[in-house]
Design an enzyme around this catalytic site. Sequence first.
Site, PDB file in Angstrom:
ATOM      1  N   LYS A  72       0.861  -1.185   0.000  1.00 33.48           N
ATOM      2  CA  LYS A  72       0.000   0.000   0.000  1.00 33.48           C
ATOM      3  C   LYS A  72       0.898   1.235   0.000  1.00 33.48           C
ATOM      4  O   LYS A  72       1.699   1.445   0.908  1.00 33.48           O
ATOM      5  CB  LYS A  72      -0.904  -0.005   1.227  1.00 33.48           C
ATOM      6  CG  LYS A  72      -1.848   1.192   1.301  1.00 33.48           C
ATOM      7  CD  LYS A  72      -2.751   1.104   2.521  1.00 33.48           C
ATOM      8  CE  LYS A  72      -3.684   2.274   2.632  1.00 33.48           C
ATOM      9  NZ  LYS A  72      -4.558   2.191   3.829  1.00 33.48           N
ATOM     10  N   ARG A  94     -10.961   9.357   2.113  1.00 32.47           N
ATOM     11  CA  ARG A  94     -10.879   9.978   3.442  1.00 32.47           C
ATOM     12  C   ARG A  94     -12.079  10.875   3.700  1.00 32.47           C
ATOM     13  O   ARG A  94     -12.536  10.994   4.837  1.00 32.47           O
ATOM     14  CB  ARG A  94      -9.549  10.729   3.574  1.00 32.47           C
ATOM     15  CG  ARG A  94      -8.349   9.774   3.630  1.00 32.47           C
ATOM     16  CD  ARG A  94      -7.015  10.473   3.586  1.00 32.47           C
ATOM     17  NE  ARG A  94      -5.933   9.491   3.560  1.00 32.47           N
ATOM     18  CZ  ARG A  94      -4.699   9.742   3.156  1.00 32.47           C
ATOM     19  NH1 ARG A  94      -4.375  10.964   2.762  1.00 32.47           N
ATOM     20  NH2 ARG A  94      -3.778   8.787   3.152  1.00 32.47           N
ATOM     21  N   LYS A 122       1.187  10.029   5.989  1.00 31.02           N
ATOM     22  CA  LYS A 122       1.321   8.614   6.336  1.00 31.02           C
ATOM     23  C   LYS A 122       2.582   7.986   5.740  1.00 31.02           C
ATOM     24  O   LYS A 122       2.666   6.773   5.566  1.00 31.02           O
ATOM     25  CB  LYS A 122       0.069   7.857   5.876  1.00 31.02           C
ATOM     26  CG  LYS A 122      -1.215   8.407   6.499  1.00 31.02           C
ATOM     27  CD  LYS A 122      -2.419   7.515   6.224  1.00 31.02           C
ATOM     28  CE  LYS A 122      -3.660   8.057   6.928  1.00 31.02           C
ATOM     29  NZ  LYS A 122      -4.831   7.142   6.814  1.00 31.02           N
ATOM     30  N   LYS A 180      -2.262  -1.456  -3.646  1.00 32.75           N
ATOM     31  CA  LYS A 180      -3.108  -0.268  -3.551  1.00 32.75           C
ATOM     32  C   LYS A 180      -2.244   0.983  -3.631  1.00 32.75           C
ATOM     33  O   LYS A 180      -1.250   1.064  -2.900  1.00 32.75           O
ATOM     34  CB  LYS A 180      -3.877  -0.301  -2.220  1.00 32.75           C
ATOM     35  CG  LYS A 180      -4.834   0.857  -2.005  1.00 32.75           C
ATOM     36  CD  LYS A 180      -5.548   0.745  -0.667  1.00 32.75           C
ATOM     37  CE  LYS A 180      -6.471   1.935  -0.451  1.00 32.75           C
ATOM     38  NZ  LYS A 180      -7.116   1.907   0.877  1.00 32.75           N
ATOM     39  N   SER A 205     -10.421   5.369  -4.580  1.00 26.90           N
ATOM     40  CA  SER A 205     -11.385   6.456  -4.728  1.00 26.90           C
ATOM     41  C   SER A 205     -10.949   7.508  -5.738  1.00 26.90           C
ATOM     42  O   SER A 205     -11.763   8.012  -6.515  1.00 26.90           O
ATOM     43  CB  SER A 205     -11.635   7.105  -3.367  1.00 26.90           C
ATOM     44  OG  SER A 205     -10.417   7.609  -2.819  1.00 26.90           O
ATOM     45  N   TYR A 240     -15.518   0.584  -6.863  1.00 24.61           N
ATOM     46  CA  TYR A 240     -16.814   1.216  -6.667  1.00 24.61           C
ATOM     47  C   TYR A 240     -17.710   1.017  -7.892  1.00 24.61           C
ATOM     48  O   TYR A 240     -18.922   1.231  -7.808  1.00 24.61           O
ATOM     49  CB  TYR A 240     -16.627   2.704  -6.366  1.00 24.61           C
ATOM     50  CG  TYR A 240     -15.733   2.935  -5.171  1.00 24.61           C
ATOM     51  CD1 TYR A 240     -16.217   2.755  -3.879  1.00 24.61           C
ATOM     52  CD2 TYR A 240     -14.391   3.283  -5.323  1.00 24.61           C
ATOM     53  CE1 TYR A 240     -15.400   2.930  -2.776  1.00 24.61           C
ATOM     54  CE2 TYR A 240     -13.560   3.459  -4.226  1.00 24.61           C
ATOM     55  CZ  TYR A 240     -14.059   3.279  -2.958  1.00 24.61           C
ATOM     56  OH  TYR A 240     -13.233   3.438  -1.860  1.00 24.61           O
TER      57      TYR A 240
END
Length: 333
Positions: free
Chosen positions: A202, A212, A225, A256, A282, A321
């Site tokens: 990731k 988020r 992060k 990811k 997303s 999605y």
Amino acid sequence: MTPILPPFPHTRLRRMRRTAALRDLAQENRLSVKDLIWPIFVTDVAGADVEVPSLPGVTRYTLEGAVRAAEHAAQLGIPAICLFPYTDPAVKTERCEEAWNPDNITNRVIRAIKAEVPEIAVMTDIALDPYNANGHDGLVRDGIILNDETVDCLVKMALAQADAGADILGPSDMMDGRIGAMRTALEGAGHNDVTILSYAAKFASCFYSPFRDAVGATGALKGDKKTYQMNPGNSDEALRLVARDLAEGADMVMVKPGMPYLDICHRVKERFGVPTYAYQVSGEYAMAMAAVQNGWLDHDKVMLESLMAFRRAGCDGVLTYFAPAAAKLLRES
């Protein structure tokens, strides 16, 4: 593989592209409904069950809505859904205790779906960010993301989700040692059939911003992060992380984001030959939908072509999605 090709005109590669029937016969990769996992957002916050502005067509579901979504997915033939919680800010703390509350929204939705739609596999997310007052995937002390203390919390979270009936656990936190700790705890608690799909590679990506927004972590996040998610410039490190997670007991692995990292997907599948997945995240979805809404791209064509890219790269499936829309088209074709 070294193909043997006689010189032109004995070789005319266009011959196999001349008609739809010939193209079907020569197609190397195929996309199926069975390749799809549908990520959905769940909430018990009053008024939060609305469309996410940065994710057109994606809504947050109440518990009842999540059960109906699972029924819809099962009717379409989608084999699994993945739950992500939008948590009431009032219960977010620096210790993230709500993450392993057996009655948090995720665990209640798991139980409800397994009671009403037992045939669909329920996947969960294991990371502290939806419950963390600091917005991070791990505990924070003096600005440092704590590894070992976070792993202890993630194990409690994993056990609570397994107790609720989750089929697949998805650790997305990127802490060191969490897969081995979870696997040991699951075996000790009698959850020896619970599957781990590790977010093994990731990356610290800018493509996560709409997600988020969807889980309510945007305003809470302090800093970035990069001390636990991967450097986008690294590729060999991804293979080391995958090898480690498999050695610790992961059943499947995840890359990811998705399309910007298809080279990683391909390398992982080629090197390890294990069930390999990608998350069409997303930001990828939002970019495509923005272009669709502006009339710049065709929704169905860009959706199916982007999903086929994952299969071509070697992925066994993809979290997307687009899953319901893609499933409907694939069933009709």
